[in-house]
Scaffold this active site. Structure first.
Site, PDB file in Angstrom:
ATOM      1  N   ASP A  97      -8.422  -9.769   9.679  1.00 57.65           N
ATOM      2  CA  ASP A  97      -7.962  -8.421   9.315  1.00 57.65           C
ATOM      3  C   ASP A  97      -8.952  -7.311   9.661  1.00 57.65           C
ATOM      4  O   ASP A  97      -8.535  -6.244  10.075  1.00 57.65           O
ATOM      5  CB  ASP A  97      -7.664  -8.386   7.811  1.00 57.65           C
ATOM      6  CG  ASP A  97      -6.762  -7.222   7.410  1.00 57.65           C
ATOM      7  OD1 ASP A  97      -5.729  -7.018   8.084  1.00 57.65           O
ATOM      8  OD2 ASP A  97      -7.095  -6.514   6.448  1.00 57.65           O
ATOM      9  N   LYS A 148      -9.458  -2.404   2.610  1.00 57.79           N
ATOM     10  CA  LYS A 148      -9.066  -1.256   3.423  1.00 57.79           C
ATOM     11  C   LYS A 148      -9.876   0.003   3.075  1.00 57.79           C
ATOM     12  O   LYS A 148     -10.278   0.765   3.953  1.00 57.79           O
ATOM     13  CB  LYS A 148      -7.565  -0.968   3.267  1.00 57.79           C
ATOM     14  CG  LYS A 148      -6.669  -2.093   3.791  1.00 57.79           C
ATOM     15  CD  LYS A 148      -7.063  -2.453   5.169  1.00 57.79           C
ATOM     16  CE  LYS A 148      -6.188  -3.313   6.024  1.00 57.79           C
ATOM     17  NZ  LYS A 148      -5.384  -4.373   5.675  1.00 57.79           N
ATOM     18  N   ALA A 202       1.125  -6.548   9.140  1.00 53.54           N
ATOM     19  CA  ALA A 202       2.267  -7.468   9.258  1.00 53.54           C
ATOM     20  C   ALA A 202       2.794  -7.575  10.689  1.00 53.54           C
ATOM     21  O   ALA A 202       3.990  -7.694  10.920  1.00 53.54           O
ATOM     22  CB  ALA A 202       3.383  -7.090   8.286  1.00 53.54           C
ATOM     23  N   ARG A 244       0.843  -1.195   0.000  1.00 54.12           N
ATOM     24  CA  ARG A 244       0.000   0.000   0.000  1.00 54.12           C
ATOM     25  C   ARG A 244       0.876   1.242   0.000  1.00 54.12           C
ATOM     26  O   ARG A 244       1.932   1.268   0.610  1.00 54.12           O
ATOM     27  CB  ARG A 244      -0.887   0.028   1.243  1.00 54.12           C
ATOM     28  CG  ARG A 244      -2.068  -0.898   1.190  1.00 54.12           C
ATOM     29  CD  ARG A 244      -2.903  -0.823   2.459  1.00 54.12           C
ATOM     30  NE  ARG A 244      -2.182  -1.326   3.596  1.00 54.12           N
ATOM     31  CZ  ARG A 244      -1.566  -0.578   4.511  1.00 54.12           C
ATOM     32  NH1 ARG A 244      -1.627   0.747   4.445  1.00 54.12           N
ATOM     33  NH2 ARG A 244      -0.909  -1.121   5.509  1.00 54.12           N
ATOM     34  N   LYS A 251      -1.684 -10.610  12.966  1.00 53.61           N
ATOM     35  CA  LYS A 251      -3.118 -10.879  13.106  1.00 53.61           C
ATOM     36  C   LYS A 251      -3.479 -12.230  12.501  1.00 53.61           C
ATOM     37  O   LYS A 251      -4.136 -13.050  13.140  1.00 53.61           O
ATOM     38  CB  LYS A 251      -3.961  -9.772  12.446  1.00 53.61           C
ATOM     39  CG  LYS A 251      -3.971  -8.461  13.189  1.00 53.61           C
ATOM     40  CD  LYS A 251      -4.892  -7.436  12.543  1.00 53.61           C
ATOM     41  CE  LYS A 251      -4.496  -7.097  11.120  1.00 53.61           C
ATOM     42  NZ  LYS A 251      -3.157  -6.562  10.948  1.00 53.61           N
TER      43      LYS A 251
HETATM   44  P1  GTP Z   1      -1.640  -7.687   7.579  1.00 51.71           P
HETATM   45  O1  GTP Z   1      -2.227  -8.725   6.681  1.00 51.71           O
HETATM   46  O2  GTP Z   1      -0.627  -6.843   6.889  1.00 51.71           O
HETATM   47  O3  GTP Z   1      -2.665  -6.855   8.256  1.00 51.71           O
HETATM   48  O4  GTP Z   1      -0.720  -8.473   8.658  1.00 51.71           O
HETATM   49  P2  GTP Z   1      -1.032  -9.375   9.935  1.00 51.71           P
HETATM   50  O5  GTP Z   1      -1.181  -8.502  11.121  1.00 51.71           O
HETATM   51  O6  GTP Z   1      -2.124 -10.330   9.629  1.00 51.71           O
HETATM   52  O7  GTP Z   1       0.364 -10.176  10.140  1.00 51.71           O
HETATM   53  P3  GTP Z   1       0.746 -11.710   9.913  1.00 51.71           P
HETATM   54  O8  GTP Z   1       0.024 -12.636  10.836  1.00 51.71           O
HETATM   55  O9  GTP Z   1       0.646 -12.011   8.470  1.00 51.71           O
HETATM   56  O10 GTP Z   1       2.275 -11.706  10.352  1.00 51.71           O
HETATM   57  C1  GTP Z   1       3.220 -10.875   9.740  1.00 51.71           C
HETATM   58  C2  GTP Z   1       4.618 -11.366  10.007  1.00 51.71           C
HETATM   59  O11 GTP Z   1       4.860 -11.446  11.407  1.00 51.71           O
HETATM   60  C3  GTP Z   1       4.884 -12.739   9.423  1.00 51.71           C
HETATM   61  O12 GTP Z   1       6.164 -12.763   8.818  1.00 51.71           O
HETATM   62  C4  GTP Z   1       4.838 -13.638  10.629  1.00 51.71           C
HETATM   63  O13 GTP Z   1       5.638 -14.782  10.444  1.00 51.71           O
HETATM   64  C5  GTP Z   1       5.322 -12.739  11.764  1.00 51.71           C
HETATM   65  N1  GTP Z   1       4.704 -13.107  13.062  1.00 51.71           N
HETATM   66  C6  GTP Z   1       3.390 -13.363  13.287  1.00 51.71           C
HETATM   67  N2  GTP Z   1       3.160 -13.691  14.579  1.00 51.71           N
HETATM   68  C7  GTP Z   1       4.352 -13.624  15.197  1.00 51.71           C
HETATM   69  C8  GTP Z   1       4.772 -13.852  16.551  1.00 51.71           C
HETATM   70  O14 GTP Z   1       3.989 -14.181  17.462  1.00 51.71           O
HETATM   71  N3  GTP Z   1       6.100 -13.683  16.828  1.00 51.71           N
HETATM   72  C9  GTP Z   1       6.983 -13.320  15.852  1.00 51.71           C
HETATM   73  N4  GTP Z   1       8.263 -13.172  16.203  1.00 51.71           N
HETATM   74  N5  GTP Z   1       6.630 -13.100  14.569  1.00 51.71           N
HETATM   75  C10 GTP Z   1       5.341 -13.262  14.239  1.00 51.71           C
HETATM   76  C1  SPV Z   2      -2.421  -4.549   5.548  1.00 51.84           C
HETATM   77  O1  SPV Z   2      -1.487  -3.934   5.040  1.00 51.84           O
HETATM   78  O2  SPV Z   2      -2.854  -4.290   6.698  1.00 51.84           O
HETATM   79  C2  SPV Z   2      -3.040  -5.664   4.806  1.00 51.84           C
HETATM   80  C3  SPV Z   2      -2.630  -5.882   3.426  1.00 51.84           C
HETATM   81  O3  SPV Z   2      -3.903  -6.336   5.335  1.00 51.84           O
HETATM   82  S1  SPV Z   2      -3.443  -4.834   2.313  1.00 51.84           S
HETATM   83  O4  SPV Z   2      -4.676  -5.486   1.911  1.00 51.84           O
HETATM   84  O5  SPV Z   2      -2.545  -4.659   1.155  1.00 51.84           O
HETATM   85  O6  SPV Z   2      -3.743  -3.571   2.936  1.00 51.84           O
HETATM   86 MN    MN Z   3      -4.243  -5.656   7.518  1.00 56.71          MN
END
Ligand code: GTP
Ligand code: SPV
Ligand code: MN
Length: 599
Positions: free
Chosen positions: A281, A210, A253, A73, A256
């Site tokens: 999300d 979003k 990232a 984004r 979640k």
């Molecule tokens: P969006 O889709 O962008 O909103 O992200 P999200 O909040 O859903 O994050 P996601 O669960 O995809 O995790 C993002 C990154 O963080 C990945 O590379 C995971 O491997 C890492 N990660 C997730 N949970 C943990 C955790 O409990 N500890 C650590 N060290 N890393 C984590």
């Molecule tokens: C985020 O960035 O929080 C996402 C990925 O969930 S996107 O749909 O590209 O915004």
């Molecule tokens: Mn997100």
């Protein structure tokens, strides 16, 4: 030009108007049938938008590569276009609607020549639920259409609904020429309209996500007294069979998706815990007639981060993405399967990287940095229904009742593993002052700590001072508001190693959170909130954490917290007189609690 009939006059007129501006060769209405989906996939393969993967190993799966300048984004090109700048607030980029439409029109003009304009009727939330909102996205990207078919409820049932209830969000998207200098993501909350041009990536273009479900929905939610939040929703089935639901807001990232579908660690599984995923999300939450907070996930798919996903970190996701999945910006292996950094299996000896170049392990770029196989923000789009932990409540029109709200960020220092707010108002303060280190999900410098209130800073469609006011008001309207917590899975030691193993082990912290909600465990009061009274209030059965890690995870370094007050003050001051006085009170209270303990 098109045979498809809708009785919705406004929709007809709007499609006609957009097509006069964008000048597509043809208009195709998306009916949501499998037959049409398969035709689109074939066409996308023929045009090179999709690369078919090994259909024996990954049935129904495809790979897509975006333009290398278009991999996340772009918040600096994202605008809230309200008549008055003040309505957008200091947290948003602002443009006047007149200027914004004019600027974008010049880019949209003729942008679909030689292309097809797809009309995608979609519903965020189950069609007909009191929670749900309808949108229609016009796009010249088959990739967008196929993604929207996974992420939202698309097709005829939505069109039929539009015959009865005419209101819908107008979402216009064109790839145009994918020029970052002619890229704009524009929101017109007062017109219930979104215009996105010049990008083909995720949150910039899947406009139900979003743009609509957070930026526009948050704007509507404030008026109608509900929440649109950047939150996962998960059910935790307790050993007694009761399922408690929590909503958790972490910035992009920050974990979640991983938390939403965790598998209990062996030690806790024995007790009988089980996780039910409701969303990863976005959460829409309303106060129901019982005075409690109820939530739905308006989406039907996951747009998840690929790197780091493997059978150890997220076995449920590994299972989910084995079929009917669109992979974006990952490595293509010679056998027609895919790979990314920290995926299952051995590092492949060769492949085609996310930019379409031959790749071998150990390759370096001209600056000596390793060449990545997959982009750090590479993703997969995959149907929710394929997830082994998918909740049976997903189609429930009233959603699930939320017992706790959890905020969290990526903080190497400062924030302890978990703490509980003293009350709702203090919880709103905790959420509003949240901060996190920047990740690859946003264009910009990574690692930099930035304020990200409620993980909504990039997604709140109006002035955040009003948003904080809305949170305070909602708390007063609830009979028994959920308790609010803050977690940090990412605290590091002096050698920059994570102190907490994270992932499935996070359930140990959630167990404490539920125990607090059930009044089952006492806590220790600290200047920032409640923390576990004794370390063994967090069940560590089966987890061998290095000695001293828990002390470090719960250490509250008052000096650093006092040092952090300046940043909060600076942030709050940006909102001038609009900032609710209650948050200044909380600030003063925190300051005096921290200083009192200093003596
Ligand atoms: P969006 O889709 O962008 O909103 O992200 P999200 O909040 O859903 O994050 P996601 O669960 O995809 O995790 C993002 C990154 O963080 C990945 O590379 C995971 O491997 C890492 N990660 C997730 N949970 C943990 C955790 O409990 N500890 C650590 N060290 N890393 C984590
Ligand atoms: C985020 O960035 O929080 C996402 C990925 O969930 S996107 O749909 O590209 O915004
Ligand atoms: Mn997100």
């Amino acid at each position: 030009m098109t045979k498809f009939i809708t009785r919705n006059k406004e929709l007809k007129n709007w499609v006609a108007k957009a097509s006069r501006m964008c000048e597509p060769d043809e208009i195709v209405w998306i009916d949501g049938t499998l037959e049409q989906k398969e035709r689109l996939e074939k066409e996308a393969v023929a045009s090179g938008e999709l690369i078919p993967l090994n259909q024996n190993k990954l049935p129904g799966c495809f790979l897509h590569r975006t333009n290398p300048n278009d991999v996340a984004r772009t918040e600096h090109l994202t605008y809230i276009c309200t008549k008055k700048k003040h309505a957008a607030g200091p947290n948003n980029n602002w443009m006047s609607p007149t200027a914004a439409y004019k600027k974008a029109r010049a880019i949209f003009k003729g942008s679909m020549r030689g292309r097809i304009m797809y009309v995608i009727p979609f519903s965020m939330g189950p069609v007909g639920s009191p929670f749900s909102k309808i949108g229609v996205e016009l796009t010249d990207s088959r990739y967008v259409v196929l993604n929207m078919m996974i992420m939202t409820r698309v097709g005829m049932s939505v069109l039929e609904h539009l015959d009865k209830e005419p209101e819908f969000t107008k979402c216009l998207h064109s790839l145009a020429d994918l020029d970052i200098n002619k890229r704009l993501i524009l929101h017109f909350p007062q017109d219930n309209t979104i215009w996105s041009v010049g990008s083909g990536y995720g949150g910039n273009v899947l406009l139900g996500k979003k743009c609509m479900a957070l930026r526009l929905a948050s704007y509507i939610g404030r008026k109608e007294a509900w929440f649109a939040e950047h939150m996962l929703i998960m059910g935790i089935e307790e050993p007694n069979g009761h399922i408690k639901y929590i909503g958790a807001a972490f910035p992009s990232a920050c974990g979640k998706t991983n938390l939403a579908m965790l598998l209990p660690p062996e030690g806790l599984k024995k007790k009988g815990y089980r996780i039910w995923t409701v969303g990863d999300d976005i959460s829409w939450m309303r106060i129901d007639s019982d005075g409690a907070l109820w939530a739905i996930n308006p989406e039907t798919g996951f747009f998840g981060v690929a790197p780091g996903t493997n059978s150890r970190t997220n076995p449920n996701m590994v299972e989910t993405i084995k079929k009917n999945t669109i992979y974006t910006n990952v490595l293509l292996k010679p056998d027609g399967t895919v790979w990314w950094e920290d995926a299952d299996g051995d590092v492949p000896q060769a492949g085609i990287d996310w930019q379409g170049n031959p790749w071998r392990p150990g390759m370096q770029d001209k600056d000596g940095k390793p060449v990545l196989a997959a982009h750090p923000n590479s993703r997969f789009t995959t149907p929710f229904s394929q997830c082994p932990s998918a909740s049976f409540r997903i189609e429930h029109h009233h959603g699930v009742q939320i017992s706790a709200i959890v905020f969290g960020g990526r903080r190497q220092h400062l924030a302890p593993l978990v703490y509980e707010a003293f009350n709702w108002q203090h919880g709103v303060f905790v959420g509003s002052t949240m901060a996190s280190e920047r990740t690859a999900a946003q264009f910009g410098k990574q690692g930099e700590v930035r304020r990200d209130s409620m993980a909504m800073l990039p997604f709140c469609g109006y002035n955040m001072a009003e948003y904080f006011r809305h949170w305070l008001n909602m708390g007063k309207k609830m009979h028994k508001p959920p308790k609010i917590f803050h977690v940090n899975w990412f605290r590091m030691d002096e050698n920059n190693k994570f102190l907490w193993p994270g992932y499935r082990e996070n359930l140990r912290v959630l167990e404490w959170i539920l125990d607090r909600c059930n009044d089952k465990v006492d806590a220790r009061q600290t200047p920032i909130g409640y923390i576990p009274k004794a370390f063994n209030d967090i069940d560590m059965t089966g987890l061998d954490l290095p000695r001293g890690n828990l002390e470090k995870l719960f250490a509250i370094d008052k000096k650093s917290w006092i040092g952090g007050l300046e940043g909060i003050k600076k942030f709050f001051r940006e909102f001038k007189k609009d900032l609710p006085i209650e948050l200044w009170q909380e600030y003063e209270d925190l300051k005096s609690r921290l200083n009192k303990q200093e003596k």
